[in-house]
Each structure stands twice: as structure tokens, then as C-alpha cells.
Design a protein around this motif. Sequence first.
Motif, PDB file in Angstrom:
ATOM      1  N   GLY A 210       0.822  -1.205   0.000  1.00 51.27           N
ATOM      2  CA  GLY A 210       0.000   0.000   0.000  1.00 51.27           C
ATOM      3  C   GLY A 210       0.850   1.247   0.000  1.00 51.27           C
ATOM      4  O   GLY A 210       2.028   1.222   0.346  1.00 51.27           O
ATOM      5  N   SER A 211       0.251   2.336  -0.402  1.00 51.32           N
ATOM      6  CA  SER A 211       0.984   3.601  -0.451  1.00 51.32           C
ATOM      7  C   SER A 211       0.009   4.754  -0.320  1.00 51.32           C
ATOM      8  O   SER A 211      -1.205   4.568  -0.241  1.00 51.32           O
ATOM      9  CB  SER A 211       1.766   3.717  -1.769  1.00 51.32           C
ATOM     10  N   ALA A 212       0.564   5.938  -0.283  1.00 49.56           N
ATOM     11  CA  ALA A 212      -0.204   7.185  -0.286  1.00 49.56           C
ATOM     12  C   ALA A 212       0.759   8.261  -0.739  1.00 49.56           C
ATOM     13  O   ALA A 212       1.976   8.117  -0.618  1.00 49.56           O
ATOM     14  CB  ALA A 212      -0.744   7.498   1.108  1.00 49.56           C
ATOM     15  N   ALA A 213       0.229   9.335  -1.295  1.00 50.99           N
ATOM     16  CA  ALA A 213       1.099  10.448  -1.658  1.00 50.99           C
ATOM     17  C   ALA A 213       1.663  11.082  -0.391  1.00 50.99           C
ATOM     18  O   ALA A 213       1.007  11.092   0.653  1.00 50.99           O
ATOM     19  CB  ALA A 213       0.321  11.481  -2.461  1.00 50.99           C
ATOM     20  N   ALA A 214       2.875  11.573  -0.478  1.00 52.57           N
ATOM     21  CA  ALA A 214       3.509  12.216   0.677  1.00 52.57           C
ATOM     22  C   ALA A 214       2.594  13.310   1.214  1.00 52.57           C
ATOM     23  O   ALA A 214       2.108  14.164   0.471  1.00 52.57           O
ATOM     24  CB  ALA A 214       4.858  12.800   0.274  1.00 52.57           C
ATOM     25  N   VAL A 221       2.153   4.580   5.944  1.00 53.80           N
ATOM     26  CA  VAL A 221       2.950   3.846   4.967  1.00 53.80           C
ATOM     27  C   VAL A 221       4.358   3.607   5.509  1.00 53.80           C
ATOM     28  O   VAL A 221       4.882   2.485   5.471  1.00 53.80           O
ATOM     29  CB  VAL A 221       3.012   4.605   3.626  1.00 53.80           C
ATOM     30  N   VAL A 222       4.967   4.660   6.020  1.00 59.32           N
ATOM     31  CA  VAL A 222       6.325   4.566   6.556  1.00 59.32           C
ATOM     32  C   VAL A 222       6.390   3.567   7.705  1.00 59.32           C
ATOM     33  O   VAL A 222       7.276   2.700   7.746  1.00 59.32           O
ATOM     34  CB  VAL A 222       6.824   5.946   7.010  1.00 59.32           C
ATOM     35  N   SER A 223       5.457   3.677   8.639  1.00 61.79           N
ATOM     36  CA  SER A 223       5.501   2.785   9.793  1.00 61.79           C
ATOM     37  C   SER A 223       5.257   1.334   9.387  1.00 61.79           C
ATOM     38  O   SER A 223       5.884   0.414   9.932  1.00 61.79           O
ATOM     39  CB  SER A 223       4.473   3.214  10.850  1.00 61.79           C
ATOM     40  N   THR A 224       4.382   1.115   8.399  1.00 61.53           N
ATOM     41  CA  THR A 224       4.135  -0.250   7.932  1.00 61.53           C
ATOM     42  C   THR A 224       5.373  -0.837   7.266  1.00 61.53           C
ATOM     43  O   THR A 224       5.775  -1.974   7.558  1.00 61.53           O
ATOM     44  CB  THR A 224       2.951  -0.279   6.944  1.00 61.53           C
ATOM     45  N   VAL A 286       9.349   6.331   0.051  1.00 57.20           N
ATOM     46  CA  VAL A 286       9.078   4.894   0.152  1.00 57.20           C
ATOM     47  C   VAL A 286      10.344   4.073  -0.075  1.00 57.20           C
ATOM     48  O   VAL A 286      10.505   3.001   0.516  1.00 57.20           O
ATOM     49  CB  VAL A 286       7.950   4.440  -0.811  1.00 57.20           C
ATOM     50  N   LEU A 287      11.266   4.566  -0.886  1.00 57.98           N
ATOM     51  CA  LEU A 287      12.543   3.871  -1.047  1.00 57.98           C
ATOM     52  C   LEU A 287      13.330   3.882   0.258  1.00 57.98           C
ATOM     53  O   LEU A 287      13.921   2.879   0.652  1.00 57.98           O
ATOM     54  CB  LEU A 287      13.365   4.512  -2.167  1.00 57.98           C
ATOM     55  N   ALA A 288      13.337   5.022   0.936  1.00 62.82           N
ATOM     56  CA  ALA A 288      14.037   5.124   2.216  1.00 62.82           C
ATOM     57  C   ALA A 288      13.371   4.273   3.286  1.00 62.82           C
ATOM     58  O   ALA A 288      14.013   3.885   4.272  1.00 62.82           O
ATOM     59  CB  ALA A 288      14.084   6.581   2.670  1.00 62.82           C
ATOM     60  N   SER A 291      10.998   0.173   0.187  1.00 63.87           N
ATOM     61  CA  SER A 291      10.509  -0.325  -1.100  1.00 63.87           C
ATOM     62  C   SER A 291      11.688  -0.717  -1.986  1.00 63.87           C
ATOM     63  O   SER A 291      12.692  -0.002  -2.051  1.00 63.87           O
ATOM     64  CB  SER A 291       9.659   0.742  -1.790  1.00 63.87           C
ATOM     65  N   ASN A 292      11.552  -1.842  -2.677  1.00 66.80           N
ATOM     66  CA  ASN A 292      12.611  -2.324  -3.575  1.00 66.80           C
ATOM     67  C   ASN A 292      12.410  -1.883  -5.016  1.00 66.80           C
ATOM     68  O   ASN A 292      13.284  -2.061  -5.855  1.00 66.80           O
ATOM     69  CB  ASN A 292      12.687  -3.845  -3.531  1.00 66.80           C
ATOM     70  N   ALA A 293      11.236  -1.316  -5.306  1.00 66.98           N
ATOM     71  CA  ALA A 293      10.949  -0.811  -6.651  1.00 66.98           C
ATOM     72  C   ALA A 293       9.810   0.190  -6.555  1.00 66.98           C
ATOM     73  O   ALA A 293       8.892   0.032  -5.750  1.00 66.98           O
ATOM     74  CB  ALA A 293      10.569  -1.944  -7.596  1.00 66.98           C
TER      75      ALA A 293
END
Length: 313
Positions: A210-214, A221-224, A286-288, A291-293
Motif C-alpha cells: 500500500g501507499s499514499a502520496a507524501a 505507509v512509513v511505519s508499515t 518509500v525507497l528510504a 521499497s525495492n521498486a
Amino acid sequence: MPFTGKSGKFNAAIRTVEIGTGDKAVKLGGENVLPFYTFDAPIENAPKIGVLITDMGLENEVAGIKDYYAGATTFAEIAKKAEEMPGADFVVLRFEGADPNGENRSVEDCVAIAKEVGDAITAPLVIEGCKNVEKDAELFSKVAEALQGKNVLILSAREENYKAVAAAAGLAYGQKVGAESAVDINLAKQLNVLIGQLGVDQANVVMNVGSAAAGYGFEYVVSTMDRVKAAALAQGDVQLQMPIMTPVADEAWNVKEAMASEADMPEWGSQEERGIDMEVETAAAVLASGSNAVILKHPTSVATISKLIKALV
């Protein structure tokens, strides 16, 4: 007294999942350190970038995207230009028009487009649906069959349709399976377990947690992602050791900062630049976070994130 740093390398590692075939196949995951912690151990497979195209063409895209694809009129030509975008590692085809509440494009038409795109490129291909679970289940099964042998990633199987999607993509036709959950570590793990119980090898599964815009509930998202990576690496939880792929473009270009026109919000400046900013900020975050891609669509965003990855890995 000299300082001796403690290594953050873990005994556990994220699984390596390969998508695509031939020289342009890409490997996701494989790391045994936290995101970009190359000072603890080398990261063999740097994060990858996918370029998003849709079955709706280019009519509704911003000027910079239209300019990049200038002269491309068929889906094959658009896909080829996406593949050649500087910084791109794979191509993502989203069937936005398949939505029964929208264009309601038929499964047969979608399959024809998927085959056209798949035959036009040599880069790995990822398939996204329309988010309607019933339509996606039917669509993904037929697309997985049509693209057999190309080792595509079907993104995504969800709790409501994972049996149909994972069985077709992961078992019947030998494709990779994306497991999509809604920003919750427990839901992510549960879905991975269920897909595994069907008989799909965990080495063939990629997570979309899952994601969301910053700025839009992004702390969830970050905590998950932080919890998923901590459980996978520090606790050795094999049910969470799949690489993560995040569809950033879908979120970043659909918030008001990216959509509000310059006529409506002149004080916000260029609409296109705002969209690029949202895409870059979200992708970097999300990369930080693990996320791998990431999946992006603007050439400037792809170039910027590619430069970031190369500087950190």
C-alpha cells in the motif's frame, strides 16, 4: 578511545525475485541490511524503477509526458518509448480503462493490448488492473495466459481475489504474483500466508503493502514498511521476506497539489512541476522506508530518482 561501529547486517535477507527474461531481466530484493545501509553490507540489487503507461493513452497526461512520447501513436510505440526512458528498469501497463464503472474495456481488448506491449519490448513487464476485484480476477488470468513465458509480474492479488489471481499467474502460467494489502503489516503477512497455502512459491511473490502520496496519511505507509522490514530482517519472519514494489504514480498524480489547475490555484505555481514534486518526494520516501521498486511516469521524476538511487547504492 577509538570508536568501533557495530554492523547492522542481519543473518536474514529479503528474497530475490526476478522479473522479465534475457539480458534485461531485473532482480528485486536480496538485501540483508536496512534501506540504503551500504555502509553495513553491499546491496547487490539496487532499487528499480518502473515506467507507467495505461490503456487510456496519453490524452490526459501533462505536457512533459506528452512531449516525451511525441510521435508514438500505438500502444507498442508508447511502450517502446517507456522502455527507453533514461533511468527505467521495467515497464508497467495499467488497465485503467477496464473499470466497469468507467470505460469498461473488455477483457479481450485488454489481452490484445497486453500482447501488443509484451511483444514490443524486451524489458520486464508489470501488469496493473483497474482495482475492481471481480474484473481484475478475470483480466489477470487471461493476461497471464497470453503472456506466458515472459515472466511478468501481475500486480496485484488482493484478499478478495487472491485465489483466482495467484492460481492463474503463479501456478498455471508461471508468472510472478503481487500481493496487495492495505497498509497493515498483519494484513500483508496474512495474504502472503494465504498465497503460499495455494502452492505459490514464496520466491515468486512481490508485495505491494500500500501507499499514499507524501502528506496524505503517509506516516502509516512509513511505519508499515519499517515494521515489515524489521520483522523480515531482525526477526527472520519468512512470511515477510518478499521484496516490496510501490505504485507511486497512481497516488502522486491524483492529489489536489498535482491536479489543481494554475487558473484555480495560481499561487501554487506550475501544475506539472507540482506533480513532479509529489512523485519524487513520495518515491524517495518509500525507497528510504524499504521499497525495492517504485512505479513512476514523468521522465523528470524517473531521472531524478534514478540519480538518487545511484548516489546511495
